[in-house]
Design an enzyme around this catalytic site. Sequence first.
Site, PDB file in Angstrom:
ATOM      1  N   ASP A  32      23.331  13.420 125.896  1.00 21.71           N
ATOM      2  CA  ASP A  32      24.470  14.345 125.944  1.00 21.71           C
ATOM      3  C   ASP A  32      25.742  13.519 126.071  1.00 21.71           C
ATOM      4  O   ASP A  32      25.721  12.429 126.654  1.00 21.71           O
ATOM      5  CB  ASP A  32      24.345  15.297 127.142  1.00 21.71           C
ATOM      6  CG  ASP A  32      25.187  16.551 126.960  1.00 21.71           C
ATOM      7  OD1 ASP A  32      24.600  17.633 126.795  1.00 21.71           O
ATOM      8  OD2 ASP A  32      26.435  16.450 126.988  1.00 21.71           O
ATOM      9  N   ASP A  52      28.046   9.456 122.911  1.00 21.39           N
ATOM     10  CA  ASP A  52      28.621  10.337 121.896  1.00 21.39           C
ATOM     11  C   ASP A  52      27.757  10.309 120.624  1.00 21.39           C
ATOM     12  O   ASP A  52      27.731   9.293 119.914  1.00 21.39           O
ATOM     13  CB  ASP A  52      30.056   9.862 121.590  1.00 21.39           C
ATOM     14  CG  ASP A  52      30.776  10.817 120.649  1.00 21.39           C
ATOM     15  OD1 ASP A  52      30.141  11.757 120.138  1.00 21.39           O
ATOM     16  OD2 ASP A  52      31.985  10.599 120.431  1.00 21.39           O
ATOM     17  N   SER A 116      23.609  29.324 114.202  1.00 21.56           N
ATOM     18  CA  SER A 116      24.206  30.428 114.953  1.00 21.56           C
ATOM     19  C   SER A 116      24.406  31.668 114.091  1.00 21.56           C
ATOM     20  O   SER A 116      24.570  31.579 112.868  1.00 21.56           O
ATOM     21  CB  SER A 116      25.572  29.954 115.455  1.00 21.56           C
ATOM     22  OG  SER A 116      26.381  31.032 115.811  1.00 21.56           O
ATOM     23  N   TYR A 147      33.781  27.025 113.564  1.00 21.02           N
ATOM     24  CA  TYR A 147      32.426  26.893 114.119  1.00 21.02           C
ATOM     25  C   TYR A 147      31.334  27.353 113.146  1.00 21.02           C
ATOM     26  O   TYR A 147      30.323  26.667 112.941  1.00 21.02           O
ATOM     27  CB  TYR A 147      32.361  27.713 115.407  1.00 21.02           C
ATOM     28  CG  TYR A 147      31.058  27.663 116.146  1.00 21.02           C
ATOM     29  CD1 TYR A 147      30.728  26.576 116.941  1.00 21.02           C
ATOM     30  CD2 TYR A 147      30.155  28.721 116.075  1.00 21.02           C
ATOM     31  CE1 TYR A 147      29.525  26.542 117.632  1.00 21.02           C
ATOM     32  CE2 TYR A 147      28.960  28.703 116.762  1.00 21.02           C
ATOM     33  CZ  TYR A 147      28.650  27.600 117.545  1.00 21.02           C
ATOM     34  OH  TYR A 147      27.458  27.574 118.225  1.00 21.02           O
ATOM     35  N   ALA A 191      30.426  36.523 126.738  1.00 22.96           N
ATOM     36  CA  ALA A 191      30.696  37.813 127.378  1.00 22.96           C
ATOM     37  C   ALA A 191      29.742  38.159 128.538  1.00 22.96           C
ATOM     38  O   ALA A 191      30.219  38.622 129.588  1.00 22.96           O
ATOM     39  CB  ALA A 191      30.703  38.915 126.324  1.00 22.96           C
ATOM     40  N   LYS A 198      33.440  38.563 136.392  1.00 22.20           N
ATOM     41  CA  LYS A 198      34.586  39.419 136.692  1.00 22.20           C
ATOM     42  C   LYS A 198      34.195  40.562 137.629  1.00 22.20           C
ATOM     43  O   LYS A 198      34.951  40.925 138.535  1.00 22.20           O
ATOM     44  CB  LYS A 198      35.171  39.986 135.388  1.00 22.20           C
ATOM     45  CG  LYS A 198      35.913  38.933 134.562  1.00 22.20           C
ATOM     46  CD  LYS A 198      36.380  39.490 133.224  1.00 22.20           C
ATOM     47  CE  LYS A 198      37.074  38.428 132.399  1.00 22.20           C
ATOM     48  NZ  LYS A 198      37.583  38.933 131.121  1.00 22.20           N
ATOM     49  N   GLN A 218      33.414  47.013 120.525  1.00 25.58           N
ATOM     50  CA  GLN A 218      32.743  46.046 119.662  1.00 25.58           C
ATOM     51  C   GLN A 218      31.298  45.851 120.139  1.00 25.58           C
ATOM     52  O   GLN A 218      31.018  45.960 121.329  1.00 25.58           O
ATOM     53  CB  GLN A 218      33.516  44.704 119.622  1.00 25.58           C
ATOM     54  CG  GLN A 218      33.576  43.904 120.903  1.00 25.58           C
ATOM     55  CD  GLN A 218      34.748  44.247 121.799  1.00 25.58           C
ATOM     56  OE1 GLN A 218      35.033  45.409 122.045  1.00 25.58           O
ATOM     57  NE2 GLN A 218      35.394  43.235 122.353  1.00 25.58           N
ATOM     58  N   THR A 219      30.402  45.548 119.187  1.00 24.09           N
ATOM     59  CA  THR A 219      28.979  45.453 119.542  1.00 24.09           C
ATOM     60  C   THR A 219      28.429  44.047 119.309  1.00 24.09           C
ATOM     61  O   THR A 219      28.928  43.292 118.481  1.00 24.09           O
ATOM     62  CB  THR A 219      28.128  46.441 118.718  1.00 24.09           C
ATOM     63  OG1 THR A 219      28.251  46.101 117.327  1.00 24.09           O
ATOM     64  CG2 THR A 219      28.548  47.870 118.946  1.00 24.09           C
ATOM     65  N   SER A 330      35.904  19.535 127.994  1.00 23.01           N
ATOM     66  CA  SER A 330      35.679  18.798 126.734  1.00 23.01           C
ATOM     67  C   SER A 330      35.591  17.300 126.971  1.00 23.01           C
ATOM     68  O   SER A 330      36.253  16.770 127.856  1.00 23.01           O
ATOM     69  CB  SER A 330      36.831  19.059 125.777  1.00 23.01           C
ATOM     70  OG  SER A 330      36.785  20.392 125.360  1.00 23.01           O
TER      71      SER A 330
END
Length: 331
Positions: A32, A52, A116, A147, A191, A198, A218-219, A330
């Site tokens: 990593d 890296d 993805s 991405y 999310a 939250k 939104q779904t 980062s």
Amino acid sequence: MSKYLVCGAGGFIGGHLVKRLMDQGNDVVCADIKPTEYWFQYFEENQNYSLDLKEYENCLKVTEGTDFIYNMACNMGGMGFIENNKAECMLSVLINTNLLRACIQNKVSKYFFSSSACVYNGQKQKEIFVPGLKEADAYPAEPEDGYGWEKLFSERMCRHFTEDFGLETRVVRYHNVYGPIGTYDGGREKAPAALCRKIINAKMNNIDTIDVWGDGKQTRSFMYIDDCLDGTEKVFNSSKKEVYNVGSSEQVSINQMIDMIEEIAKVKLKRNFQLDKPKGVRGRSSDNTKIENEINWSPKINLKDGLEKTYKWIFDQIKSGSNTSKYTRSY
Ligand code: GDD
């Protein structure tokens, strides 16, 4: 005993995968870019590299003597991160490229690339509660900017390394993976973890409102980490060389997911919808027909159960005063 290399071993999925491979008695090499003290899960007994993987020399070093490679390494996060760091996300192409070259040089047996749902054509995700995305829906190409383009390009590079050089590759498209021991703050959180955090914060501090990005209609479909690892393993060990969705077909709106988390937290809050925040596509879910038929895999953990485990872990982290942002900056 086979030797596995996990790239991105310090991240969320990578960390869980390392643990599973070790539990199965495998010899595991971990790599990593982050210093090892910032890995989500770190096991001293493994061979661990902090370097890296965008550099070819480093790829040659870590792949030497390994049989199987899982590449989970990329610069990523939830919508808040990928919408604002497109160049950074695209630079991950160097990781896949140089790992593939190193696989040929070091005669690796099999290589896995984690793609993805962001590869899917944006036109098919313009409405809420859209039909699940089938693998063929990635073309004609109009993926998520930055991405998603990197993921789609890297998928194809795997395919051509198989065709031209005979390297065995496996590719899956993950749909929003969540669970414990992952990012829940710092800017890269997705999310499920963000909304758990939250709601926990609101409850602990007697605040009656949470901020929600977008209008909440939104779904998405969300996949629990254990299902993700099962699907990954099944595709990796299969003789099938196709690209597969590894995701859930339980499509919910963000509001419905918040309802579930509120039920777990035993609290009811007002929602401040922030329409100027990153929203991504309007609707997305996984169609699992192909992986069910060809690989005999489908997810087992429903969203409510997965959220309960995730909520509990985040609650314990916040209560104990820890935060994960140091793990997710980062490099
Ligand atoms: N992150 C986040 N944080 N999203 C929120 C929040 C919040 O506090 N509140 C509402 N949302 C909404 C976002 O606006 C978005 O519409 C939806 O929840 C899902 O956001 P994310 O979980 O951040 O990302 P995503 O599903 O659009 O994409 C993620 O999954 C892809 C795979 O399916 C990303 O992690 C991608 O990198 C990944 O490829």
